[in-house]
Design a protein around this motif. Sequence first.
Motif, short mmCIF file in Angstrom:
data_model
loop_
_atom_site.label_atom_id
_atom_site.label_comp_id
_atom_site.label_asym_id
_atom_site.label_seq_id
_atom_site.Cartn_x
_atom_site.Cartn_y
_atom_site.Cartn_z
N GLN A 90 0.82 -1.20 0.00
CA GLN A 90 0.00 0.00 0.00
C GLN A 90 0.86 1.26 0.00
N VAL A 91 1.94 1.24 0.80
CA VAL A 91 2.85 2.39 0.83
C VAL A 91 3.53 2.56 -0.52
N SER A 92 3.94 1.46 -1.12
CA SER A 92 4.59 1.53 -2.44
C SER A 92 3.64 2.08 -3.49
N PHE A 93 2.39 1.65 -3.43
CA PHE A 93 1.40 2.15 -4.40
C PHE A 93 1.18 3.65 -4.22
N ALA A 94 1.10 4.09 -2.95
CA ALA A 94 0.90 5.53 -2.70
C ALA A 94 2.12 6.33 -3.15
N THR A 95 3.33 5.77 -2.91
CA THR A 95 4.55 6.47 -3.33
C THR A 95 4.62 6.60 -4.85
N ALA A 101 2.13 11.74 -10.03
CA ALA A 101 1.51 13.06 -9.97
C ALA A 101 2.55 14.16 -10.16
N GLN A 102 3.74 13.98 -9.57
CA GLN A 102 4.80 14.96 -9.75
C GLN A 102 5.23 15.06 -11.22
N GLN A 103 5.39 13.92 -11.88
CA GLN A 103 5.75 13.94 -13.30
C GLN A 103 4.65 14.58 -14.14
N ALA A 107 5.12 17.89 -16.41
CA ALA A 107 4.81 17.90 -17.84
C ALA A 107 3.77 18.96 -18.18
N MET A 108 2.77 19.13 -17.31
CA MET A 108 1.74 20.14 -17.56
C MET A 108 2.30 21.56 -17.46
#
Length: 234
Positions: A90-95, A101-103, A107-108
């Motif tokens: 779960q922690v890995s998925f959130a990370t 989201a940062q990428q 890009a935006m």
Amino acid sequence: MKKIFGAKKKEPPPSIQDATDRINKRGESVDEKIKRLDVELAKYKEQIKKTRPGPAQEAVKARAMRVLKQKRMYEGQRDMLYNQTFNLDQVSFATEGIKDAQQTMSAMKSANKELKGMMKTVRIEDIDSMQDEMMDLMDVSNEIQESLGRSYNVPDDIDEEDLMGELDALEEDMGTEADAVPSYLQPDKESDLEPDLNLPTAPIGQANAVPNRQNPQAEDEFGLPAVPRASLRG
């Protein structure tokens, strides 16, 4: 001393993937122990069925209870390890979601900056003016094409209804001519012969007769001149 021997380098903290792999290895080890205990329990169950009630059977039951307690303990450890693995996942998925989201935001931002720079070079007023000019040019082009395609011999004041009537009459005339038989294919009539033309009638039975000669020569049965007999005798 630190300057002479140097300070110890700190090891980087383990990543989530490293911790997950280590816990999975421990879970596999616990699973192997549980499988061995299951085999031992199955053997004790067979012994209990074969032995009669008494001290021997009670001893086998005691060993089976000990093995069963160990199995329950290992099963609890395995469940705990599985829970830890689930939490790490779960922690890995959130990370990974935060990284994505940062990428996406980076890009935006880059696309937004580039789009703003492009919008400075393009104005809606210029586009509308260009579209109006293109429409005017297309209208002028159509007028030029119509002028060049105009016929010189056809007047402009011809009534279309008159043309359609003339076309229908022409089709009727063509149909009449197609039904008529040409004169050279029609049979001759007796009334068309000239009355003053009197031709002699051919004699019956003598049309193919050969006129008589002054010195007729005898012919044989094949129609050839006959050979005199005197020449045959000689």
